[in-house]
Design a protein around this motif. Structure first.
Motif, mmCIF file in Angstrom:
data_model
loop_
_atom_site.group_PDB
_atom_site.id
_atom_site.type_symbol
_atom_site.label_atom_id
_atom_site.label_comp_id
_atom_site.label_asym_id
_atom_site.label_seq_id
_atom_site.Cartn_x
_atom_site.Cartn_y
_atom_site.Cartn_z
ATOM 1 N N ALA A 1 40.872 29.605 29.989
ATOM 2 C CA ALA A 1 39.438 29.408 29.295
ATOM 3 C C ALA A 1 39.132 28.126 28.992
ATOM 4 C CB ALA A 1 39.226 30.454 28.320
ATOM 5 N N ALA A 2 40.109 27.437 28.274
ATOM 6 C CA ALA A 2 39.839 25.975 27.733
ATOM 7 C C ALA A 2 39.608 24.909 29.147
ATOM 8 C CB ALA A 2 41.018 25.605 26.799
ATOM 9 N N ALA A 3 40.605 25.212 29.877
ATOM 10 C CA ALA A 3 40.209 24.266 30.988
ATOM 11 C C ALA A 3 39.221 24.198 31.504
ATOM 12 C CB ALA A 3 41.660 24.384 31.804
ATOM 13 N N GLY B 1 40.431 18.921 29.348
ATOM 14 C CA GLY B 1 40.437 19.929 30.437
ATOM 15 C C GLY B 1 41.784 19.928 31.282
ATOM 16 N N THR B 2 42.210 18.671 31.765
ATOM 17 C CA THR B 2 43.305 18.428 32.494
ATOM 18 C C THR B 2 44.589 18.808 31.605
ATOM 19 O OG1 THR B 2 42.270 16.813 33.948
ATOM 20 C CG2 THR B 2 44.598 17.014 33.999
ATOM 21 N N GLU B 3 44.565 18.426 30.592
ATOM 22 C CA GLU B 3 45.764 18.644 29.651
ATOM 23 C C GLU B 3 45.801 20.326 29.580
ATOM 24 O OE1 GLU B 3 46.004 16.931 25.964
ATOM 25 O OE2 GLU B 3 48.036 17.609 25.607
ATOM 26 N N GLU B 4 44.642 20.858 29.281
ATOM 27 C CA GLU B 4 44.781 22.268 29.086
ATOM 28 C C GLU B 4 45.426 23.020 30.292
ATOM 29 O OE1 GLU B 4 44.374 23.166 26.264
ATOM 30 O OE2 GLU B 4 42.318 22.430 25.367
ATOM 31 N N LEU B 5 45.304 22.595 31.431
ATOM 32 C CA LEU B 5 45.647 23.163 32.745
ATOM 33 C C LEU B 5 47.354 22.952 32.579
ATOM 34 C CD1 LEU B 5 43.507 22.017 35.766
ATOM 35 C CD2 LEU B 5 43.932 24.325 35.075
ATOM 36 N N MET C 1 52.579 25.642 31.106
ATOM 37 C CA MET C 1 53.695 26.040 30.271
ATOM 38 C C MET C 1 53.667 27.510 29.660
ATOM 39 S SD MET C 1 53.320 22.724 27.376
ATOM 40 C CE MET C 1 54.367 23.586 25.963
ATOM 41 N N ILE C 2 52.669 27.958 29.437
ATOM 42 C CA ILE C 2 52.356 29.462 28.962
ATOM 43 C C ILE C 2 52.956 30.261 30.048
ATOM 44 C CG2 ILE C 2 50.982 31.606 28.491
ATOM 45 C CD1 ILE C 2 51.207 29.546 25.956
#
Lengths: 72, 190, 99
Positions: free
Chosen positions: B37-39, B62-66, B71-72
């Motif tokens: 959702a963040a990305a 946004g890229t870092e959230e991907l 990781m999750i």
């Protein structure tokens, strides 16, 4: 109770922010308005060594706010 | 354009198989305040941002959230991959397994599938950036809930990393909010 | 270089993480000279480390960012979710371990 440091106290260069949460007012806009949210500007200070930064999740000691788990 | 890098942002070390924990941390894979959702929230908001700093921070966070989503997903997979099926029955992961097997899938810890209603792009820079600041706080709170629920030291370690990233991102969005307000004031927009 | 692939990858992760942090800081402080100098210095280090890693272990990045030896290395080197980093040897995923 931890004393709240006076943001106008003279800066100790070795440790400019004994409480990293407390930023001097010059990190805020000179004029603030109602009905707006403000976050102080982050001063660029010391960086963590790179191996430590990755472990902690930030390169910036002044942004490091680790979670202290409550025991219950 | 995006380029894939064949590594995780942060090395995850799952300590043991743990289907129950997999079924909980999947909240951040496909939940309302999760990494997907963040990305999508940030990467969707870039088009209507009026200043270069805001376009840059949304693209980069946004890229870092991907990378956090990856990781999750990796942790969910590693928590169940070596598990015999007989050990999945009766655990909270069984409902996930019935549909998806051992594949991660974007739904929340209660099983509700991911939906674009979890985020918004208003076409209004201030409304967007405040949504993002709130999203970072909600994700931080979720990570704290998960840290309290986790009994796997490796997973807890990665959750602590991800929680700290929410704090850094909140700071950057806060700085962006101020830059946007200054810009809007200079344009006498409001 | 005498370190293992995983140790080398860890070094790259540390460098790249620092660069990510400086990148985000610079996004909202584009005129900050010290941050920019730190970014440029660490970026150079990261580029060197990646080039050295890729020569030994295959490409980290696809789409023309690194050449490949024969056969096509991109598909054959470990994927991030298969990489156990440095835990797996001493901490096998044994369901029984946790009960």
């Amino acid at each position: 109770m931890q004393a709240i440091p006076n943001p106008n106290a003279p800066m100790n260069m070795a440790n400019p922010y004994p409480n990293p949460m407390a930023m001097p007012m010059y990190n805020m806009p000179p004029e603030i308005q109602l009905a707006r949210a403000y976050v102080p500007d982050q001063p660029y200070e010391r960086l963590f060594p790179l191996n430590e930064a990755l472990k902690k999740g930030t390169l910036f000691p002044n942004l490091y706010q680790p979670y202290m788990q409550k025991r219950n | 354009m995006w380029i894939y890098e064949k590594k995780l942002e942060y090395p995850v070390k799952v300590s043991s198989c743990n289907p129950t924990l997999a079924s909980l941390i999947i909240e951040q894979f496909g939940g309302a305040d999760g990494e997907l959702a963040a990305a999508l929230r940030y990467l969707t908001q870039v088009w209507t941002m009026p200043i270069p700093q805001a376009k840059a921070i949304l693209t980069d966070i946004g890229t870092e959230e991907l990378a956090h989503w990856e990781m999750i997903g990796t942790m969910v997979y590693q928590l169940v991959k070596d598990l015999p099926e007989s050990k999945i029955a009766g655990t909270p992961f069984a409902a996930h397994y019935a549909n998806h097997g051992k594949s991660p899938f974007p739904h929340n810890a209660a099983g509700a599938p991911f939906t674009a209603t979890y985020f918004n792009s208003k076409g209004d820079p201030i409304a967007n950036i405040y949504e993002n600041m709130a999203a970072e706080q909600k994700a931080r709170a979720t990570y704290e809930h998960l840290i309290r629920l986790s009994d796997d030291p490796g997973v807890t370690d990665a959750l602590r990393f991800l929680r700290e990233r929410e704090i850094v991102h909140f700071q950057r969005f806060g700085e962006t909010a101020r830059l946007l307000q200054e810009y809007m004031d200079s344009k006498r927009y409001y | 270089m005498n370190i293992s692939r995983k140790e080398f990858l860890r070094k790259i992760q540390e460098l790249e993480f620092a660069v990510i942090e400086l990148n985000l800081f610079l996004d909202t402080h584009p005129s900050h000279q010290q941050a920019l100098a730190d970014y440029n210095r660490l970026t150079q280090e990261l580029m060197n480390a990646k080039a050295m890693y890729e020569r030994q272990y295959g490409p980290l990045t696809n789409f023309g960012y690194a050449p490949s030896q024969y056969p096509w290395q991109w598909a054959l080197t470990p994927w991030p979710w298969e990489d156990d980093y440095d835990c797996k040897e001493d901490m096998p995923c044994g369901y029984m371990k946790k009960s």
